[in-house]
Design a protein around this motif. Structure first.
Motif, PDB file in Angstrom:
ATOM      1  N   THR A 183       8.398  -7.211   3.198  1.00  0.00           N
ATOM      2  CA  THR A 183       6.988  -6.736   2.546  1.00  0.00           C
ATOM      3  C   THR A 183       7.149  -7.030   1.292  1.00  0.00           C
ATOM      4  O   THR A 183       8.247  -6.654   0.844  1.00  0.00           O
ATOM      5  N   SER A 184       6.241  -7.634   0.605  1.00  0.00           N
ATOM      6  CA  SER A 184       6.034  -8.058  -0.651  1.00  0.00           C
ATOM      7  C   SER A 184       4.827  -7.767  -1.419  1.00  0.00           C
ATOM      8  O   SER A 184       3.662  -7.582  -0.695  1.00  0.00           O
ATOM      9  N   ASP A 220       1.827  -2.295  -2.038  1.00  0.00           N
ATOM     10  CA  ASP A 220       1.988  -1.677  -0.379  1.00  0.00           C
ATOM     11  C   ASP A 220       0.705  -1.473   0.145  1.00  0.00           C
ATOM     12  O   ASP A 220      -0.213  -1.348  -0.867  1.00  0.00           O
ATOM     13  N   GLY A 260      10.886  -7.216  -0.606  1.00  0.00           N
ATOM     14  CA  GLY A 260      10.312  -8.502  -0.798  1.00  0.00           C
ATOM     15  C   GLY A 260      11.347  -9.754  -1.042  1.00  0.00           C
ATOM     16  O   GLY A 260      12.471  -9.555  -0.786  1.00  0.00           O
ATOM     17  N   THR A 295       9.084  -2.507  -1.393  1.00  0.00           N
ATOM     18  CA  THR A 295       8.496  -3.957  -1.752  1.00  0.00           C
ATOM     19  C   THR A 295       8.811  -3.949  -3.383  1.00  0.00           C
ATOM     20  O   THR A 295       9.168  -3.011  -3.890  1.00  0.00           O
TER      21      THR A 295
END
Lengths: 341, 341, 341, 341
Positions: free
Chosen positions: D7-8, D11, D40, D70
């Motif tokens: 996940t990048s 958020d 990320g 992230t």
């Protein structure tokens, strides 16, 4: 020193916050260790116990349920106090914090007072029926869920010009019905402490109906209409004066519909009232009780429980608290009645 | 008999429930009439008053705000007590229920005690800073909103490995910060009653960070770091020891980031804490206070206010309650500190 | 021009937002007047109609239920189309916006197509079972309430190591069960479109149990186990293959407990799913549908209804939409099954 | 096969549900393994990667934030694609699911299309500003939080007869302001796509005020009044046409107060909109997107992303989606304007 901690009986919102409060206070202020006893007395009798660190209780203040699990195992089953002594000795546990309701605390009191076991208590009853404390944790959350549910049901009742009967928890006492009924503006509130006859219920419903409202009836699960026995006898019904299997709300709804002519539906909130994240009120109360229980264990206040007195956490002898129900007093019932109908 | 009722000062959740409770109790138990005074003392001074019936208060227990409006008009402005006497006489109003905070009740006390006006009070302060009552209504709702907000902010803080500074209400006292901070498991709680130096704040933040948590700092708007004056002097800054315009959270965030190296964001909850539907707790408390105030008006208990003592609604002389702030006591602060860091 | 508007059939969250959207759009963009028809077709047949102004619809977007009331009166009862023509003429009403479910829209289609009455529609079904629109308003709110309820029930289930069976709405289709089950991470989802045998249910429960989870079973009220008939026959039971009075959840719970050995409880969400404030999603959808319906009435698009297509509001012939249920398709069921157990 | 997932960027609610959906689908339907890449692109560049099992994703559908963390690390920093190839090879990772916003997906598209890296995408933008999908997850939750907040603020605004300016997210597009403004019944909605002059804002506020409402102004953070440059020039202000540091809400509030004479307050929702448990809508959407992404990785659909088209999850080339913002179209703005004032 090592303190065992357990949750026993029905679960309720705030148990995890008590656990966290106790472990944080014990670890930081007293430098003691904790052990988590699984599923109440069962874990103590069956030696189902693991270390419980501050790491394990991170982020627990807002989480519903209990990470330790719970059961209704009786403390005098499966070896009883003797077995407990063995397990405590084997595990090097010097004190037990028992979190639970009337039954749990009665057991804890007996273990402490009669058997000399090192037990302190934290009272937990969603119904708020325990004497010796202003309120018990979990009660505020249950009342809040019931209130929110009644708010919801009101909109659908009004759209359909219906009467809505909502059954809330309260086997022996009507605290949740009283608070949720007052908070949500119910037109009838029915509680075990003050049985009223069917006609009074119908009158409240009709009065609300006459003013153009959708009548809302909040009933505690343990409520029995005053003249239920007569009604049953008159109808030649086999039912013996107790609510039938389906619960009191299901029993009342068709009777109200028949008597008042207004379409009536029932809803049973049931387990919803036990679940989910505790309210801020309950989180604060639970945390403080847990912290106080850690102090009590360290100070060897066996047989005592942490309780709420006004804004303070105090200590009360468990044996004194468990011998009678905290019922809704006449003054609160009189206050409520003014708002009904 | 006709009772006037008004809401004055800052609004808060539960005002409508107080109004409803008073009108229902007065109309049903005492057969008195009510008049709604618009916008606090302004309505009384400017004769902006209308009848208020049980019909008008239907369904109000769960509605936020106040249907009567509010203002910060001073009771001794625009004609003062003499003008009020005129208006009350002209309107046939025999008693006034004043619902408001420290300022309102101080005014009400003076009007009752010194001017002989027929005034009783109901205390309202979201900050919970009023002495003479265990809790004031609105405080539970504000604490609940703050708690829920911190729960939310925690998830984003953890995802970004950030520190989050949350500013809550509390100009003079830290009750909301204390309760929301305890309920939501904050790592630093900063309240006006117990100023701590910057270094303590940074230490709490670092301690949480070291354990892998996203540090949560809850700060009451009125908090000032203990060594703020020195810090300002050392930096040759023009700021004179008071939080700068943007509020204390905005001031602290970059300092924490600089001192600890952890990315830090701030959020100001502000007006959100005043708004919306009151919690079940506040609805019950407000309703009961309103009902008690109607009794007090009927019984001509001028100069008294309804207040919460443990689980009971009692009467307290307003003049005694308004002369000092209810601060967070040392014992509650010590209890809180154990949980920080 | 004057437009009549009515809500008919079961109520649902978003009805008031539709009404507000239509009245605001009609009044402001088209300068037409509105009349509120009480309780669906009943109001039209019995001439129970009042003016409805923009003032009357203030603040309605977030309010549950319907200010116009609703009923299940059939449009061909009590005089039928002829009577409606009379009433519309007498009231000077040139168009009717009918908001309702499958039955209401089928009636509206027939009135428009066969009787030449000036009727347009807005589809409303909490169950989301209406073809011709991506989603119906009310469905998102019901799914949200069901999801939140399951979240709550999970905590108590886990504390007691129990299985929890939750019954949600869905007599003919399983959309709410599908969405709430996916959103809340249920271990078994049972919907009318894809009956599974008892053994599959038990397998899902056991699989969750084996991984240490408290099994959550979400069942649509209209679900019938695939081999229910055989089970009933084998047991010599009088029950004829339909769920018994208490509902499918109550029927399944003891069977699951018996088959898997895990203590099992049931909860029926019932009317809770219809009530309360609509979600933001439903408020936006409802408002847009209401606005589009006002346009359709002004443009005399009789026999059409406003519906959602991707992100746009489009027009669809009611007669085309009401002739078949929108069932959960095989692809969505396959997708769901991967997550079960 | 082993799939890496990350996940990048900022958020948002639903990230965890995407992760869970992908892992469950991959593990159960395709028997592939997963690896969690921390923070990320940083984790991929710095080889901060751990196994991720179905056990790790239990109960995640309703949890806010992202368990993977992230960051805003750029994929072409620190070694870039070459370094990634090394790490993927060393870890035996055959595919990467990149979950992120415009920037993340632009990077992912370039890595897949130009560098031949095995990357698929899942779009995430709370602002809903990404083309190629009907809605992005997180947007519904943010709109819901904003709507609920405005509902709250309205009650305090009405009590004080104030105007309330609420700033919501939306740097380049006004989707959240549009939806929350429509859902909560705002009187002015200000979005970047359709700048209006100050006078129009004041007119909306006055119109609401004239009808006795407390004016609610919802403003996207990226909104700039049409004639802001002129206003700044006329006042000889140094500000160059951009909102000043405090944000647009803080800038507008005193101007509205001055122009209309109504007391005006501002609230900035900020990080609150990103946090907490996703709505049921977002949980379902996220879960489905995650499941589809697992399929895409298995089918080696490099350079594609999972997206929502009406009720179906489809595949779209990332390069096509990231080259333009999805702005609020003229038709939605015209629809909104009818409701303002």
């Amino acid at each position: 020193m090592r303190i065992g901690i357990m949750t026993s009986g029905g679960d309720g919102p705030g148990l995890n916050a008590v656990i966290r409060g106790a472990v944080r206070k014990g670890a930081r202020a007293h430098r003691v260790e904790f052990a988590g006893i699984r599923d109440g007395w069962r874990g103590l009798l069956e030696d189902d116990i693991s270390p419980l660190t501050t790491y394990d209780v991170r982020g627990l203040s807002g989480r519903g349920g209990t990470i330790l699990g719970t059961s209704r195992t009786h403390p005098y089953s499966g070896g009883g106090p003797d077995r407990m002594r063995e397990v405590l000795a084997a595990r090097g546990i010097d004190a037990v914090i028992a979190i639970g309701g009337e039954g749990t605390l009665a057991g804890a009191a007996r273990l402490a007072d009669d058997e000399g076991l090192p037990v302190v208590g934290v009272p937990k009853t969603i119904d708020n029926d325990l004497d010796g404390t202003d309120y018990t944790f979990g009660f505020d959350t249950a009342s809040a869920i019931a209130t929110e549910s009644i708010d919801r049901l009101r909109t659908t009742a009004e759209s359909h010009h219906r009467c809505m009967v909502v059954e809330v928890m309260g086997r022996h006492v009507g605290w949740i019905a009283l608070h949720a009924g007052m908070a949500a503006g119910a037109h009838a509130v029915l509680i075990p402490e003050f049985p009223v006859p069917y006609d009074r219920i119908y009158r409240w419903v009709r009065s609300a109906q006459d003013r153009g409202r959708a009548p809302i009836v909040v009933v505690a699960e343990g409520f029995v209409p005053e003249d239920r026995g007569e009604a049953v006898a008159a109808k030649g019904d086999a039912r013996d004066g107790r609510p039938r299997l389906g619960g009191i709300a299901e029993e009342l709804a068709p009777l109200i519909e028949e008597a008042t002519g207004i379409e009536t539906r029932s809803t049973v909130l049931g387990h919803l009232q036990r679940g989910g994240s505790p309210t801020a009120y309950d989180r604060v109360l639970s945390t403080r009780l847990g912290m106080a229980a850690a102090d009590m264990a360290v100070e060897r206040a066996w047989g005592q429980m942490a309780s709420l007195d006004s804004t303070e956490i105090v200590r009360v002898r468990m044996a004194d608290a468990v011998d009678r129900l905290k019922r809704v007093p006449r003054s609160r019932w009189d206050e409520m009645q003014i708002l009904l109908g």
